[in-house]
Design an enzyme around this catalytic site. Structure first.
Site, PDB file in Angstrom:
ATOM      1  N   ASP A 149       0.799  -1.114  -0.042  1.00  0.00           N
ATOM      2  CA  ASP A 149      -0.153  -0.053  -0.026  1.00  0.00           C
ATOM      3  C   ASP A 149       0.853   1.263  -0.002  1.00  0.00           C
ATOM      4  O   ASP A 149       1.872   1.245  -0.586  1.00  0.00           O
ATOM      5  CB  ASP A 149      -1.030  -0.027   1.075  1.00  0.00           C
ATOM      6  CG  ASP A 149      -2.288   0.654   0.981  1.00  0.00           C
ATOM      7  OD1 ASP A 149      -2.182   2.005   0.764  1.00  0.00           O
ATOM      8  OD2 ASP A 149      -3.335   0.112   1.013  1.00  0.00           O
ATOM      9  N   HIS A 221      -3.825   6.165   3.309  1.00  0.00           N
ATOM     10  CA  HIS A 221      -4.619   4.906   2.771  1.00  0.00           C
ATOM     11  C   HIS A 221      -3.744   3.736   3.561  1.00  0.00           C
ATOM     12  O   HIS A 221      -4.522   2.696   3.992  1.00  0.00           O
ATOM     13  CB  HIS A 221      -4.337   5.033   1.224  1.00  0.00           C
ATOM     14  CG  HIS A 221      -4.962   3.948   1.040  1.00  0.00           C
ATOM     15  ND1 HIS A 221      -4.686   2.684   0.551  1.00  0.00           N
ATOM     16  CD2 HIS A 221      -6.256   4.153   0.004  1.00  0.00           C
ATOM     17  CE1 HIS A 221      -5.685   1.960  -0.213  1.00  0.00           C
ATOM     18  NE2 HIS A 221      -6.819   2.912  -0.468  1.00  0.00           N
ATOM     19  N   SER A 547     -10.973  -0.381  -1.349  1.00  0.00           N
ATOM     20  CA  SER A 547      -9.584  -0.732  -0.722  1.00  0.00           C
ATOM     21  C   SER A 547     -10.018  -0.869   1.044  1.00  0.00           C
ATOM     22  O   SER A 547      -9.076  -1.349   1.720  1.00  0.00           O
ATOM     23  CB  SER A 547      -9.101   1.036  -0.713  1.00  0.00           C
ATOM     24  OG  SER A 547      -8.458   1.046  -2.026  1.00  0.00           O
TER      25      SER A 547
END
Ligand SMILES: *[C@@H]1O[C@H](CO)[C@@H](O)[C@H](O)[C@H]1NC(C)=O
Ligand SMILES: *[C@@H]1O[C@H](CO)[C@@H](O)[C@H](O)[C@H]1NC(C)=O
Ligand SMILES: *[C@@H]1O[C@H](CO)[C@@H](O)[C@H](O)[C@H]1NC(C)=O
Ligand SMILES: *[C@@H]1O[C@H](CO)[C@@H](O)[C@H](O)[C@H]1NC(C)=O
Length: 769
Positions: A149, A221, A547
């Site tokens: 990620d 994220h 996600s």
């Protein structure tokens, strides 16, 4: 927010492709036949050196027969050895041509950029502290989850050190770099690495005033997804007071290893492959990938190839399905060895109320954390500025027309939080962010920087009428905090849909999991809106996307792995799929926010249904799949020996016996494609084998719900198991009969093996072509 990321990265991809055209060299991902390499590399004793000599030799080759020399030498970026065989290198066209003459060369694909598919959750999933899967003895073992990620914020409380020492099998490291050092890892966060050679080759050197050239997360994220999969349990977590409660990963005693591959302008394939390859050799047991691109056949899909290498080594790989719904055939990461995860709503919402001057009231959603507004003048963006003002786009609003008013902004063009920023900059007092007709009624709760709310298309129409008809229109916005108990799950409109554009013989996505308004860890240096003008700092943020649903399933796979150490990735996947539910918390079919009227969702949006971890831990039967089964499946797709070698790395030959067909893959669901006209009486028969992982003596009877237009015959109809681990096979014949309705392009049913204790369910999806 996720929409922004997707469109932003598409823009960047265009820029990068253009720059490729003018560049002398570019990065290629090169696949090699492993059997040929291992025959050759004995002479050097080391794969790295073998590749170096190969890359150097092509430079010589390329200069032999051409007049002008290639002045720039090829540059080896990565060598891939565990999840796939090959390397990434910066090559000129001529160097690429000569590489093709090297023995063992299979293919070379230009590097590309992928994009990110951007707590109450455990309770919603039925997990309870101290009970079932979350009881202490089960949790003593520790599974290692690799998160590929944007990196990680190591100092976050979610990654504070656990008690027991790092498992001795762990071979990973904690890299040094900008604001990151080996001291940032501990017994919880046991590894962290950054991969940027491919990214920098395409996008130039990382600007260290904007992001950390190290595993440290400058985006948020990766920190969010890592804590969702395996973060510590943190009491009293919330985002600006919303969703207050205990936050924790699905497998909160898991170890986390962070592999940073995504940077400001996207995630390069060559870096992702290096991360998967390294994660496999480091010793992770689950890989979580919340990113993707368009769909390609498996033999030319680098991520599918690397995931196959990982699954062969017993590693569970889960990926996000993508945020391109509700249009059909938008699902990505569709290889059958990957767990493809869709996104759905929790029973938690963040409601608002908008009251117009004439007394009309509309319901919305927002994460704005301040006071309600008093009734204020209301103005439509398109009458309050220049071009793009209906979207409240950058610099479009006139301060004299919006000052002190609530501005109505249309969804689209710029991000939802940017619209609020524009209104605030122009002196506006609030914003109504309204859906277009096509957006329907799906609402987005965002942490706006001024009083603002999202509203559906119906409200938008009524409000527009009111504003045009009334002389001095006014509105007020009331924020109602966090509400629990709404009907859930509901499929998110943005969640990508099947049928799979690559393999129509497999239903994709596989399952759905919470992916809307998910609370999880966040770097304190990144504002909740990611806007520069937003000076707020939070340690948890609420964001949405597949996600967010993908790491839920990664964490659940880790949970199942810790109680069933001998289960293969396919068995874990089967357990999660056959026990998934298709009814919501009010016992009615799960609805689809992507449909006109919240109609019932179907397997092309949720696959087998919504994950149910407690049931998945004891599924009764599993549909297992071996590496050889997957390879036979690829043979049945009529892959050439060259295409086969891309996945088998040269060590498998298809038997041309014609006994296997794609539909025979031992998958826990059934996807059928029939000719919509004149297919009467056409039929297919598929074979399946189930393994008993429940009670030793058990008797299962089949129950079928036939899809419209297809009759289903199962042989035998009863399976009698006598011991644990026993395998029994059955066949299913699907025959096309008259359809009641020919207006739809698909119909759905199910096949369930039922015992007194278990129900092992497989959805059936028919596509009428
Ligand atoms: C680690 O990285 C920092 C920053 O890049 C550098 O100052 C330091 O010397 C490095 N330490 C080691 C041991 O490499
Ligand atoms: C790096 O980013 C900063 C802040 O956005 C900018 O001022 C600077 O010019 C950038 N440097 C390069 C080399 O692009
Ligand atoms: C593979 O080739 C056989 C023989 O030509 C054909 O019958 C079959 O439909 C093909 N399968 C696929 C998946 O294309
Ligand atoms: C389908 O099979 C049935 C029963 O065998 C037969 O009566 C019918 O004519 C067949 N239909 C077609 C279109 O072949």
């Amino acid at each position: 927010m996720m929409m922004f990321q997707v469109s932003f990265f598409m823009l960047m991809a265009v820029v990068i492709v253009t720059s490729y055209a003018t560049m002398e060299r570019q990065t290629y991902v090169v696949h090699m036949d492993r059997t040929k390499i291992s025959a050759l590399d004995h002479s050097l004793g080391d794969t790295m050196r073998w590749y170096e000599s190969v890359v150097n030799s092509i430079n010589e080759l390329s200069t032999q027969d051409v007049v002008e020399k290639d002045t720039v030498r090829p540059e080896l970026l990565y060598v891939y050895e565990t999840a796939m065989s090959g390397f990434a290198a910066k090559l000129s066209i001529k160097q690429l041509q000569s590489l093709k003459n090297v023995d063992g060369f299979l293919s070379a694909t230009p590097d590309d950029m992928l994009s990110l598919h951007t707590t109450h959750t455990p309770q919603f999933l039925g997990l309870k502290y101290g009970k079932g899967l979350w009881n202490a003895p089960n949790l003593a073992s520790d599974v290692i989850i690799g998160i590929i990620d944007t990196g990680i914020w190591p100092d976050h409380i979610s990654f504070k050190s656990g008690v027991s020492p790092v498992p001795s099998r762990w071979k990973g490291i904690c890299e040094n770099g900008t604001k990151f050092s080996p001291a940032n890892c501990n017994n919880k966060l046991i590894g962290a690495r950054a991969f940027f050679k491919g990214y920098e080759a395409a996008a130039g050197r990382i600007n260290e005033t904007q992001e950390y050239r190290s595993p440290r997360d400058s985006d948020g994220h990766g920190t969010h997804t890592a804590s969702t999969a395996g973060g510590n349990v943190v009491a009293g977590a919330s985002m600006l007071g919303f969703a207050k409660g205990t936050a924790g990963g699905m497998r909160y005693t898991a170890r986390i290893a962070a592999y940073k591959v995504c940077w400001a302008r996207g995630c390069a394939s060559s870096d992702i492959l290096a991360a998967i390859d390294t994660a496999v050799s480091d010793g992770v047991e689950v890989i979580s990938l919340s990113l993707g691109s368009g769909s390609h056949p498996y033999h030319s899909d680098n991520m599918a190839i690397a995931a196959f290498g990982a699954v062969q080594k017993g590693i569970f790989v889960s990926c996000s399905a993508g945020n391109s719904g509700p249009s059909e055939s938008t699902v990505s990461n569709t290889a059958p060895w990957i767990m493809t995860v869709a996104a759905s709503y929790l029973d938690r919402s963040f409601p608002t109320m908008v009251k117009l001057g004439d007394g009309q009231v509309f319901k919305g959603a927002s994460l704005y954390s301040g006071n309600p507004t008093k009734p204020l003048p209301l103005v439509y963006g398109d009458t309050a500025g220049g071009q793009g003002a209906e979207y409240c786009s950058d610099g479009s609003l006139s301060p004299e027309l919006v000052k002190g008013k609530i501005v109505i902004c249309q969804r689209g063009m710029n991000t939802r939080v940017e619209k609020g920023e524009q209104v605030k900059m122009a002196g506006g007092a609030g914003m109504l962010m309204v859906n277009n007709e096509e957006d329907g009624e799906e609402l987005f709760a965002d942490p706006h920087i001024l009083p603002a709310t999202s509203l559906g298309a119906k409200a938008a129409k009524a409000i527009k009428n009111y504003v045009t008809l009334v002389k001095n229109p006014t509105a007020s916005i009331i924020f109602q905090g966090t509400l629990y108990g709404s009907p859930a799950p509901i499929m998110a409109g943005f969640s990508s849909r099947g049928p799979s554009p690559v393999g129509p013989d497999v239903i994709k996505p596989d399952v759905t999991a919470p992916g809307v308004n998910i609370l999880a860890a966040w770097p304190p240096t990144v504002s909740p809106t990611r806007l520069n003008s937003d000076k707020r700092s939070v340690s948890f943020n609420i964001i949405s996307g597949t996600s967010m649903s993908c790491p839920h399933v990664s964490g659940l796979a880790a949970l199942l792995k810790s109680v069933h150490k001998d289960w293969s990735p396919a068995a874990i996947k089967s357990a999660l799929m056959t026990t998934a539910h298709t009814l919501n918390n009010k016992r009615v079919p799960i609805a689809d926010a992507g449909s006109n009227n919240f109609e019932s969702a179907n397997p092309f949006s949720y696959g087998s249904g919504h994950v149910d971890p407690e049931r998945a831990s004891d599924p009764g039967l599993v549909y297992d799949i071996s590496t050889e089964d997957y390879l036979n499946y690829l043979c049945s797709l009529n892959y050439t020996s060259f295409q086969m070698a891309m996945l088998s790395r040269g060590s498998f030959t298809c038997l041309n016996n014609g006994v296997t067909q794609p539909g025979d893959l031992n998958y826990p669901s059934y996807a059928l494609v029939f000719d919509g006209v004149g297919a009467q009486n056409s039929s297919v028969t598929y074979k399946r084998t189930v393994t008993n992982v429940g009670l030793s003596w058990s008797r299962y009877i089949v129950q079928v719900k036939e899809p419209d237009g297809v009759s289903v015959m199962v042989q035998p109809k009863v399976l009698n198991f006598k011991k644990y681990g026993e395998k029994l096979s059955y066949t299913v014949t699907f025959v096309v009969v008259g359809r009641k309705t020919t207006s739809t392009t698909s119909s759905f049913g199910s096949l369930i093996w039922v015992s007194w204790k278990y129900a092992v369910r497989s959805p059936i999806a028919v596509t009428w072509q």
